[in-house]
Design an enzyme around this catalytic site. Structure first.
Site: not given
Length: 256
Positions: A11, A130
């Site tokens: 990330d 997500d």
């Protein structure tokens, strides 16, 4: 038996790897290129880079970071974050990505998946979902809502239904993240993995919640084709190599 892929995730924000819980409380975790090289040396099968600030800041993925990571890798690289259209996807592929992951833009305009698959191929088109558990009702005892904008907004879409539609539109793979488990170390949402597995035939990468090899093993047995993890590798709690040996000892096929 097919080989299970083990995929470290980077990330990235402002050129640095960060890690937190549900993208909050982010802390610095290192240089993307250095970590990428380490993980490949340890035996990673693929690598995922997600620019976690691109969508909230309404910009594309920082291409220089992708180029620096690509220069260190020979394994496949998936890049996501800020993919808005065909041009932004093409820019990532030109910078060295092998596959492009798209989330918010595809939810807003599902035709984007058809376009990406037609131009670049299903093998390059990854839908990132997500998913957060929704409130249970008598008619829907267990379901998940799709989140966009790095988890800030509910898309008011059922995650399993969206996975099915994505497959029909040409997505070649699902990167499935449990928002409830992300960064918690509580293990993957096995119910979520099993629900999506029962609905689609395309490969599923399970993400969100791993704290040790036992969690990765559980995810594969729940139906994942690949398992993604970040914190356990960034914090050196486990090496990629050690996790693979632990999975192998549980009779899972991995590339050692």
């Amino acid at each position: 038996m097919l080989t299970t892929r083990l995929i470290p995730c980077l990330d990235v924000r402002d050129g640095r790897v960060v890690k937190g819980v549900r993208f909050a409380g982010l802390r610095d975790a290192g240089d993307p290129a250095e970590l990428a090289a380490r993980y490949e040396q340890e035996g990673a099968d693929e690598l995922v880079v997600l620019d976690v600030a691109a969508t909230p800041q309404k910009r594309g993925t920082q291409l220089e970071t992708v180029r620096q990571v690509r220069a260190m890798l020979s394994i496949p690289l998936t890049v996501g974050g800020g993919v808005r259209d065909m041009d932004s996807a093409a820019a990532l592929l030109d910078a060295g990505a092998d596959k492009v992951a798209v989330n918010s833009a595809a939810v807003r305009r599902p035709d984007l998946l058809d376009e990406l698959s037609e131009r670049f191929g299903a093998q390059c088109t990854v839908l990132a979902i997500d998913a957060a558990r929704a409130q249970q009702t008598d008619s829907h005892p267990l379901r998940w809502n799709v989140l966009i904008e790095s988890g800030a907004t509910s898309a008011q879409r059922d995650a399993v239904d969206w996975a099915v539609e994505a497959g029909s539109r040409g997505a070649g793979e699902i990167l499935l993240t449990s928002w409830d488990r992300d960064g918690t170390g509580e293990g993957y949402d096995l119910d979520l993995i099993a629900a999506v597995r029962s609905a689609v035939s395309m490969p599923i990468i399970a993400s969100g919640g791993a704290a040790g090899p036992e969690h990765l093993v559980e995810a594969v047995r729940a139906g994942a084709d690949a398992v993604l993890a970040a914190s356990i590798f960034h914090d050196r709690a486990w090496s990629v190599r050690d996790v693979k040996h632990a999975m192998h000892n549980e009779n899972l096929e991995v590339r050692l």
